[in-house]
Design a protein around this motif. Structure first.
Motif, short mmCIF file in Angstrom:
data_model
loop_
_atom_site.label_atom_id
_atom_site.label_comp_id
_atom_site.label_asym_id
_atom_site.label_seq_id
_atom_site.Cartn_x
_atom_site.Cartn_y
_atom_site.Cartn_z
N GLN A 103 -11.21 9.97 -0.13
CA GLN A 103 -10.16 9.23 -0.89
C GLN A 103 -8.95 10.06 -1.39
O GLN A 103 -9.22 11.28 -1.91
N ALA A 105 -6.89 10.09 -3.73
CA ALA A 105 -6.74 9.31 -5.13
C ALA A 105 -6.98 10.30 -6.39
O ALA A 105 -7.34 9.88 -7.38
N SER A 135 -9.72 6.67 2.58
CA SER A 135 -9.60 5.55 1.59
C SER A 135 -8.32 5.77 1.17
O SER A 135 -8.00 6.85 0.56
N SER A 137 -5.72 4.43 -1.85
CA SER A 137 -5.63 3.58 -3.15
C SER A 137 -4.28 3.84 -3.58
O SER A 137 -3.64 4.76 -3.75
N GLN A 166 -7.08 0.23 -0.64
CA GLN A 166 -7.24 -0.56 -1.69
C GLN A 166 -5.76 -0.48 -2.59
O GLN A 166 -5.06 0.33 -2.44
N SER A 168 -3.95 -1.08 -6.42
CA SER A 168 -4.38 -1.22 -7.92
C SER A 168 -3.64 -2.52 -8.29
O SER A 168 -2.24 -2.42 -8.41
N ASN A 209 -8.07 -3.78 -6.86
CA ASN A 209 -8.77 -2.97 -7.78
C ASN A 209 -8.28 -3.61 -9.20
O ASN A 209 -7.14 -3.32 -9.43
N CYS A 293 -12.27 8.33 -11.70
CA CYS A 293 -10.92 7.68 -11.64
C CYS A 293 -10.14 7.80 -12.99
O CYS A 293 -10.65 7.47 -13.90
#
Length: 315
Positions: A103, A105, A135, A137, A166, A168, A209, A293
């Motif tokens: 990720q 992220a 991934s 985000s 993803q 947000s 998300n 997170c």
């Protein structure tokens, strides 16, 4: 698989749950990155790496401790070093993990850094990892259409069916979303149009998300008016214990055992309309480690008034 002088300054956590690493890169940046497992699933079944893409973050989302300080974008080598350090530590060049998620992220908005795309292109050549699943985000900043277009090309070439995208969202009210994420960004319609191009046969659905606070506005009608349930799914996560969430009066609407309280009808209406809705609550111990997170170890280290119930392992 050369690691270019990544100096590990500190590490915090529990090996059987999550570890946060504080390191100095070859070019002098202080970075944080994370590895985690999901008990009782063994590491050989699922292993997650969460790396930083920037030295600090320029955005300053209301629930994220990493905002408020920003120096620069990390280079391709600085990001790869985070990954290769952990791969070398655990396995060597071959990663025999069925679900090996990386990720982008931990700290930074990945779409503001062109080098993230270079890393994505390089990974399949550097690591023998059949289960690799990157991934991304993102808050979808405006003016980065070329970045997102190139991401589709890379996904189609290297990661078809093995890529997690993803966006947000956090609120379905545009004004409130602008307050939570203080950056000019794509509208819901623009995200939906991108999703139509991104998701092809065999691909995973795009995740929308919501780090769902009781104070957030969440209306199922907005989702239904904009997003195709064949291309998008909804993921609801708690607002993790961060300094910024406390300062901004955000109270999680998701309980420790995965119940959604105030927004229960939001979830039910989406599910009844054919949307896949995932309620994702991680290991609570990760809040104490500082690996969840929105958490940022350096914010805790420099805070005079410590947050109760979080960052307990960070001393």
């Amino acid at each position: 698989m050369e690691i270019r002088n990544l100096e590990i300054l500190e590490s915090y956590g529990k090996e059987d749950i999550a570890m946060v690493y504080l390191a100095k890169t070859s070019q002098g940046a202080l970075v944080e990155f994370v590895e985690s497992v999901q008990p009782p699933i063994p590491r050989e079944e699922k292993w997650v790496l969460i790396i930083s893409t920037m030295d600090g973050c320029p955005i300053g989302c209301m629930m994220c401790d990493a905002g408020g300080y920003y120096k620069r974008k990390l280079t391709k080598e600085e990001m790869l070093d985070q990954i290769l350090f952990l791969v070398s530590k655990r396995f060597g060049k071959t990663v025999p993990v069925k679900k090996f998620k990386i990720q982008f992220a931990r700290v930074g908005e990945p779409s503001l850094n062109d080098y993230v795309l270079d890393v994505l292109e390089s990974l399949p050549k550097l690591i023998d990892a059949p289960g690799l699943m990157p991934s991304i985000s993102t808050v979808a900043p405006i003016g980065r259409d070329g970045w997102f277009d190139r991401l589709i090309e890379i996904k189609d070439k290297y990661y078809n069916g093995r890529f997690q995208m993803q966006f947000s969202i956090h609120s379905t009210d545009e004004k409130q979303r602008d307050k939570i994420i203080p950056l000019k960004k794509w509208s819901f319609r623009q995200i939906a149009e991108y999703g139509e191009r991104f998701v092809k046969k065999g691909d995973r659905k795009i995740t929308l998300n919501f780090a769902l606070a009781k104070e957030n506005i969440a209306q199922a009608s907005v989702i239904k008016d904009n997003f195709d349930p064949e291309k998008f799914l909804i993921k609801i996560t708690p607002v993790n214990p961060t300094y910024r969430a406390v300062e901004n009066g955000l109270n999680s609407d998701v309980t420790d055992d995965g119940l959604v309280l105030k927004h229960k009808l939001f979830v039910e209406e989406l599910r009844n309309s054919g949307y896949e809705v995932i309620i994702s609550v991680g290991e609570l111990e990760e809040n104490k480690i500082g690996s969840n997170c929105g958490q940022y170890v350096q914010r805790h280290l420099f805070s005079q008034n410590k947050l109760d119930g979080a960052y307990v392992f960070v001393r």
